[in-house]
Design a protein around this motif. Structure first.
Motif, short mmCIF file in Angstrom:
data_model
loop_
_atom_site.label_atom_id
_atom_site.label_comp_id
_atom_site.label_asym_id
_atom_site.label_seq_id
_atom_site.Cartn_x
_atom_site.Cartn_y
_atom_site.Cartn_z
N UNK A 127 3.17 -53.79 -13.56
CA UNK A 127 2.38 -53.42 -12.39
C UNK A 127 0.91 -53.21 -12.77
N UNK A 128 0.68 -52.49 -13.89
CA UNK A 128 -0.70 -52.21 -14.29
C UNK A 128 -1.46 -53.50 -14.59
N UNK A 129 -0.85 -54.37 -15.38
CA UNK A 129 -1.55 -55.59 -15.77
C UNK A 129 -1.56 -56.60 -14.64
N UNK A 130 -0.52 -56.59 -13.84
CA UNK A 130 -0.32 -57.69 -12.91
C UNK A 130 -0.88 -57.49 -11.52
N UNK A 131 -1.22 -56.21 -11.18
CA UNK A 131 -1.53 -56.07 -9.76
C UNK A 131 -2.76 -56.88 -9.31
N UNK A 137 -3.29 -63.63 -5.90
CA UNK A 137 -2.37 -64.69 -5.48
C UNK A 137 -2.11 -64.58 -3.99
N UNK A 138 -1.89 -63.35 -3.50
CA UNK A 138 -1.64 -63.17 -2.07
C UNK A 138 -2.86 -63.59 -1.26
N UNK A 145 -5.07 -71.36 -0.55
CA UNK A 145 -5.18 -71.88 -1.92
C UNK A 145 -3.85 -71.61 -2.59
N UNK A 146 -2.85 -72.37 -2.22
CA UNK A 146 -1.52 -72.01 -2.66
C UNK A 146 -1.35 -72.21 -4.15
N UNK A 147 -2.14 -73.10 -4.71
CA UNK A 147 -1.86 -73.48 -6.09
C UNK A 147 -2.96 -73.08 -7.06
N UNK A 148 -3.23 -71.80 -7.19
CA UNK A 148 -4.15 -71.47 -8.26
C UNK A 148 -3.39 -70.73 -9.36
#
Ligand code: ADP
Ligand code: MG
Length: 708
Positions: A127-131, A137-138, A145-148
């Motif tokens: 969660x910390x690194x990924x948020x 992405x959302x 931009x679905x594909x970044x």
């Protein structure tokens, strides 16, 4: 390249550390504003927007890339501290994620600890690194931009979580964010190394007024003002020395490391260092007109001209990512359906590894940075390159055309003799010629004016005919001063000898001629030999002068192809003929006098002695600041070295991807190793690009520059 209007502003983009984001911002703004007006420059982290649209741009950027802030010249302010805060919070978050990730392994090592703790810690690290990645992405999906790469990472890790691979999911996000942090640091560092050029301009000057010395901002000094420059200081503005003498260190501007003596009457340029005594300087240009200001402006714009490889990458990234997602989908679904005894979980896992590996980060970051570093390296060597595309063309040059006077020769004619017709004395001829040449900046004019008995001002109307000479209408007389072609046009038959000659005619009949001689540059031979050794197959001399002196010079330099008697437009035709039949770019080098059209027409137009001539600065693709011919091979070497680095990075990144993709499909590698490899190759590529800047400074790299 799109034309760039005057009312556009250059603003900084703070927090811009991924090139894909730069492209996204540019695309979104151009769509929003409906025209091709916005340019986002990843290597310099700048944006060019029409002034009236800055507010719109601010809003759009806040929506699509909240981490990026636009800062324009007028809104300097206390906000910078706020950014430092954001920066610290980012590091803290990544640091905590690393800790949580490490701690997550404890329960696996110490069996006394409940396994659930491990899972909880991995989730925390995730969660910390990924948020920020998931949030981006959302947002990306919201913007279609679905594909970044954020979407790729999110898909892969959420998939891993679903499979119960908690350490894997956490590892991807942790490595990804550590990698991004390192990469941002590397990008920032090379950026500042290049933009340190901008620090060349002192911000204040000692203004002398009524005998008092007052320190003022350079903006407050106008042409005509007198300033003082003390020993060891940088000269703040372009001007002419009115008192004192010194030796100037112009290395920052021209790459020339030998100090150059300067004394009363000499022009000095902002950015050079006063290595001698105290000077008084009469300012001749405002601070934004100085040579160094114009150079910086050109360098800024240079990065906006993208090399073909860069343009290819941008397009490539648009197709590549969706392609990978499709392949990953196939890998997840097809084998379990088609092959007996294959489970979905195995193949979904392999597909996730594939997604992680597919991030094109290494390429999109390192390639533009490589060109940027190449441009920076060139400017450290006193070579101004007007675009990444120029560096690329240079690599393929096999034909070099050169002007004679001021390019292969030192550009200083000496008068060897004067011949007169009935009724005229040598002094008459010299005086008439000097009157005619009084406003010309041709090397011939300089020689005549140097030798004229006293400085004469024209008292009539002048007409300079490029490549021919000058017509002067003095009282009721028509005076023609120029070469045989001009005389021919005047209806006068002349015989030309074995030298460069300037004929003087009064009212349609010959009055006399001035015989001139020039000497080849000391470095011409060596430079031509160097060019040949580097694989330049054809060297052509194009000149407006007459045959004999041209042939003599060509022979002494070993040039077989030479063309004489050319008007500026004939040179254009010749360059076009040289190109005909092959797609190889043609380089033309000239001193910028009478050759702006051919500088513009050549694929690579090289102007020598750029601090002098505005027309050359405009028309050329490459400007050699100091009047040094041997910088042409240096420029070729820098271009080759740049391309070599860019290709190394591309091959390295693609090769590694190919290896890992294969391993992933065979099930021989985990997500871990994939992320590690990806982050590693990105950072290596960034370092490889950025280290170009140091080439030619350190010993080993100097060798690179010689052998590239
Ligand atoms: P190059 O190709 O050698 O640089 P230019 O195109 O500048 O030469 O000029 C070609 C010829 O035109 C010169 O050799 C000279 O004979 C003539 N010419 C050009 N400008 C002048 C001038 N200001 N005064 C006299 N002759 C000139
Ligand atoms: Mg010339």
């Amino acid at each position: 390249m799109a034309s760039i209007g005057g009312e556009r502003m250059h603003c900084e983009l703070e927090g811009l550390d991924c090139p894909v984001c730069a492209q996204k911002i540019e695309d979104a703004l151009n769509k929003e504003l409906g025209r091709n007006e916005v340019r986002v420059n990843f290597p310099t982290a700048t944006i060019r927007v029409p002034e009236q649209h800055i507010e719109r741009a601010r809003q759009v950027i806040a929506r699509i890339e909240p981490g990026v802030r636009i800062r324009c010249p007028e809104d300097r302010g206390p906000e910078r501290n706020g950014d430092a805060g954001v920066f610290r919070r980012h590091h803290l978050r990544v640091g905590l994620a690393v800790l949580a990730f490490a701690a997550g392994w404890l329960p696996r090592l110490v069996t006394a600890l409940p396994a659930a703790w491990g899972t909880a810690l991995f989730l925390l690290a995730f969660a910390l690194a990924g948020y920020p990645v998931i949030a981006a992405a959302l947002r990306g999906i919201g913007q279609k931009h679905v594909f970044d790469e954020n979407v790729l990472m999110t898909l892969a890790t959420v998939g891993a979580l679903a499979l119960g691979e908690y350490p894997e999911a956490a590892a991807v996000m942790v490595f990804f964010s550590v990698g991004e942090t390192l990469q941002a640091a590397a990008v920032g560092k090379s950026r500042s190394a290049i933009t340190s050029l901008m620090a060349l301009r002192p911000e204040s000057a000692h203004l002398l007024r009524d005998g008092v010395d007052k320190v003022v901002a350079v903006e407050d000094v106008s042409p005509g003002d007198l300033i003082a420059v003390y020993p060891g200081e940088r000269i703040p503005l372009d001007g002419v020395i009115t008192s004192g003498e010194t030796s100037l260190d112009t290395s920052a501007l021209t790459g020339e490391s030998n100090p150059r003596p300067a004394t009363i009457g000499d022009e000095v340029h902002a950015g050079s260092i006063n290595g001698g005594g105290a000077l008084q300087v009469r300012v001749i240009r405002g601070h934004d007109q100085s040579a160094v200001a114009r150079i910086l402006d050109l360098v800024q714009n240079a990065v906006e001209r993208r090399a073909p490889v860069e343009r290819f990458l941008t397009r490539f990234a648009r197709w590549y990512t969706p392609g990978v997602v499709a392949v990953a989908g196939a890998v997840a679904i097809l084998p379990p359906l088609l092959i007996a005894e294959q489970t979905f979980s195995t193949w979904i896992y392999r597909a996730l590894v594939l997604l992680v590996i597919s991030c094109p980060c290494a390429l999109v970051v390192s390639v533009p940075l490589g060109y940027f570093a190449g441009i920076g390296l060139a400017s450290r060597n006193g070579i101004l390159v007007k675009g990444a595309d120029v560096l690329d063309s240079l690599v393929f040059v096999r034909t070099v055309a050169m002007d004679k006077t001021g390019t292969l020769t030192d550009g200083r004619f000496a008068i060897r003799g004067i011949e007169t017709e009935e009724g005229f004395t040598e002094d008459d001829i010299l005086e008439l010629a000097a009157r005619a040449e009084s406003r010309s900046n041709h090397p011939i004019a300089e020689a005549i004016l140097r030798s004229a008995p006293n400085r004469v001002n024209d008292s009539g109307a002048l007409e300079e005919i490029p490549g021919r000479g000058i017509l002067l209408h003095l009282r009721d007389h028509r005076i023609a001063v120029g070469n045989p072609r001009l005389m021919e046009a005047e209806g006068i038959a002349v015989r030309s000898g074995g030298n460069t000659e300037v004929f003087v005619a009064v009212d349609g009949s010959l009055a006399g001629k001035i015989v001139l001689g020039e000497t080849a540059r000391a470095e011409s031979r060596a430079t031509l030999a160097d060019l040949r050794a580097m694989g330049i197959e054809r060297i052509v001399l194009l000149t407006g002068d007459v045959e004999q002196p041209t042939a003599k010079l060509a022979k002494s330099l070993g040039i077989e192809d030479y063309f004489w008697g050319l008007l500026p437009e004939d040179k254009v035709t010749h360059v076009e003929n040289l190109r005909r039949g092959s797609n190889e770019p043609v380089l033309f080098a000239g001193d910028g006098i009478n050759d702006a059209p051919v500088l513009a027409a050549a694929d690579v137009g090289v102007a020598l002695g750029g601090l002098g001539s505005d027309a050359a600065l405009e028309a050329a693709d490459l400007v050699i600041m100091e009047d040094r011919l041997e910088r042409i091979p240096t420029a070729l070497r820098i271009a080759r070295l740049t391309r070599k680095r860019v290709l190394q990075n591309t091959a390295g990144a693609l090769g590694l991807k190919a290896v890992f993709l294969t391993l992933a499909v065979l099930g021989l590698t985990g997500i871990w190793a994939a992320v590690f490899a990806d982050v590693g190759v990105t950072i290596l590529a960034v370092i490889n690009s950025a280290s170009l800047l140091r080439a030619g400074v350190s010993g080993r790299a100097r060798k690179d520059l010689r052998t590239a």
